[in-house]
Design a protein around this motif. Structure first.
Motif, PDB file in Angstrom:
ATOM      1  N   TRP A  95      -8.032   9.060   7.569  1.00 11.87           N
ATOM      2  CA  TRP A  95      -6.963   8.473   6.765  1.00 11.87           C
ATOM      3  C   TRP A  95      -5.626   8.538   7.500  1.00 11.87           C
ATOM      4  CZ3 TRP A  95      -8.009  11.155   1.369  1.00 11.87           C
ATOM      5  CH2 TRP A  95      -9.117  10.538   0.778  1.00 11.87           C
ATOM      6  N   LEU A 145       0.484   5.087  -0.927  1.00 11.83           N
ATOM      7  CA  LEU A 145      -0.970   4.901  -0.957  1.00 11.83           C
ATOM      8  C   LEU A 145      -1.687   6.074  -0.301  1.00 11.83           C
ATOM      9  CD1 LEU A 145      -3.624   3.278  -1.272  1.00 11.83           C
ATOM     10  CD2 LEU A 145      -3.032   2.102   0.864  1.00 11.83           C
ATOM     11  N   TYR A 146      -1.274   6.394   0.925  1.00  9.79           N
ATOM     12  CA  TYR A 146      -2.005   7.417   1.668  1.00  9.79           C
ATOM     13  C   TYR A 146      -1.669   8.839   1.211  1.00  9.79           C
ATOM     14  CZ  TYR A 146      -4.204   4.182   4.879  1.00  9.79           C
ATOM     15  OH  TYR A 146      -4.996   3.185   5.410  1.00  9.79           O
ATOM     16  N   LEU A 150      -4.932   7.886  -2.543  1.00 10.61           N
ATOM     17  CA  LEU A 150      -6.288   7.940  -2.007  1.00 10.61           C
ATOM     18  C   LEU A 150      -7.105   9.115  -2.552  1.00 10.61           C
ATOM     19  CD1 LEU A 150      -6.170   6.899   1.760  1.00 10.61           C
ATOM     20  CD2 LEU A 150      -6.960   5.597  -0.213  1.00 10.61           C
ATOM     21  N   TYR A 154     -10.811   8.972  -4.127  1.00 14.49           N
ATOM     22  CA  TYR A 154     -11.904   9.736  -3.516  1.00 14.49           C
ATOM     23  C   TYR A 154     -12.692  10.495  -4.583  1.00 14.49           C
ATOM     24  CZ  TYR A 154     -14.126  13.612  -1.004  1.00 14.49           C
ATOM     25  OH  TYR A 154     -15.020  14.532  -0.549  1.00 14.49           O
ATOM     26  N   THR A 169     -13.532   2.588   0.386  1.00 15.19           N
ATOM     27  CA  THR A 169     -12.888   1.655   1.314  1.00 15.19           C
ATOM     28  C   THR A 169     -12.486   0.367   0.612  1.00 15.19           C
ATOM     29  OG1 THR A 169     -14.109   2.541   3.204  1.00 15.19           O
ATOM     30  CG2 THR A 169     -13.184   0.334   3.451  1.00 15.19           C
ATOM     31  N   LYS A 172      -9.500   1.006  -1.558  1.00 14.96           N
ATOM     32  CA  LYS A 172      -8.309   1.160  -0.707  1.00 14.96           C
ATOM     33  C   LYS A 172      -7.820  -0.202  -0.212  1.00 14.96           C
ATOM     34  CE  LYS A 172      -8.831   2.116   3.528  1.00 14.96           C
ATOM     35  NZ  LYS A 172      -9.248   2.742   4.796  1.00 14.96           N
ATOM     36  N   GLU A 173      -8.747  -1.050   0.242  1.00 12.17           N
ATOM     37  CA  GLU A 173      -8.365  -2.369   0.749  1.00 12.17           C
ATOM     38  C   GLU A 173      -7.779  -3.243  -0.356  1.00 12.17           C
ATOM     39  OE1 GLU A 173      -8.125  -3.166   3.808  1.00 12.17           O
ATOM     40  OE2 GLU A 173      -9.100  -1.362   4.586  1.00 12.17           O
TER      41      GLU A 173
END
Length: 282
Positions: A95, A145-146, A150, A154, A169, A172-173
């Motif tokens: 990440w 976001l990060y 996330l 998760y 994924t 996230k996208e």
């Protein structure tokens, strides 16, 4: 020439120097005058545009300081936060590497943006507006976001490791595309405040890079993870079609640009939904 003459240590060397073919004195004077004139024009341009160049320096300093802080401080805090929330080291390292590449990509886009202002492709006031929007709606949104979004994703999706990485994924996208779609909407006013097609075209192509990079990343993930058994067979075709969406064709009409952005977002979201549904089935 003076250096060469001073290093002539014998008569033969002095004679050889004396026989050198040299340009006419008046030609040298004319060339020297032209060189001085060119430099004086640059000095004059700087004096007449000093405020603009100060703004360029301020933009560079702002972005440089933000990147330095990210590279020197953020990683340690991010790692501690992920460990505290029981995220595997391999995953949170991945990440952070993604996050770093995004931040570096944004930084790399600032130089051509400033260059477009210096070369009069765009008015410099619009360069400042774009730089501010990029900071607010790309850098800050990606950081959110990060650093914050996330980990909950998760925990929601990683219970089944077989499909967990795929679902994580895709989620996230989807959030990344939401960031990029919002950014395209925010720069819409700037695009249509610019009078020239050259300027509008520059902004669209400049902003399009991140979207194309995202599609490429999804294609690479799909291929590397061999998820073809989990998603529809025509997914790659759909991704390539999305990448071909061209905003350049709607630069004369603000309403058409907004509609094209909405259509692109709807098509992307529909594809992500299909891919998540297929992954869930497996």
């Amino acid at each position: 020439m003076i250096y060469e003459l001073n290093n002539a240590k014998n008569l033969q060397a002095v004679y050889k120097f004396n026989k050198k073919e040299l340009p006419d004195f008046y030609l040298i004077a004319e060339q020297t005058s032209a060189m001085f004139s060119e430099q004086l024009l640059k000095v004059e341009m700087f004096k007449n545009n000093q405020e603009t160049f100060n703004q360029i320096a301020d933009i560079h300093e702002k972005w440089r300081n933000n990147l330095r802080e990210f590279l020197n401080v953020t990683k340690s805090h991010f790692n501690k936060h992920c460990k505290k929330n029981n995220i595997e080291e391999e995953l949170f390292t991945k990440w952070y590497n993604e996050w770093s590449e995004i931040r570096l990509s944004i930084e790399r886009h600032i130089e051509p943006l400033i260059k477009a202002g210096i070369e009069k492709v765009l008015p410099f006031k619009e360069i400042i507006r774009i730089s501010d929007l990029t900071s607010k709606f790309l850098t800050d949104e990606y950081d959110q976001l990060y650093s914050k979004q996330l980990i909950p994703i998760y925990h929601d999706h990683y219970s089944d490791k077989k499909t967990g990485e795929v679902l994580l994924t895709l989620e996230k996208e989807s959030l990344i595309h939401k960031i990029l779609s919002k950014f395209r909407s925010k720069i819409e006013d700037i695009i249509f405040d610019v009078d020239t097609n050259e300027g509008r075209l520059f902004i669209v192509r400049w902003a399009q890079d991140w979207y194309e990079e995202q599609i490429d990343n999804i294609v690479t993930f799909t291929a590397n993870k061999d998820v073809s058994d989990k998603i529809a067979k025509d997914t790659l075709k759909d991704l390539h079609e999305l990448k071909q969406r061209n905003f350049e064709t709607v630069l004369l009409d603000k309403k058409a640009y907004a509609e094209a952005n909405k259509e692109l977002t709807d098509a992307f979201n529909a594809l992500m939904f299909k891919m998540r549904t297929e992954a869930d089935k497996k």
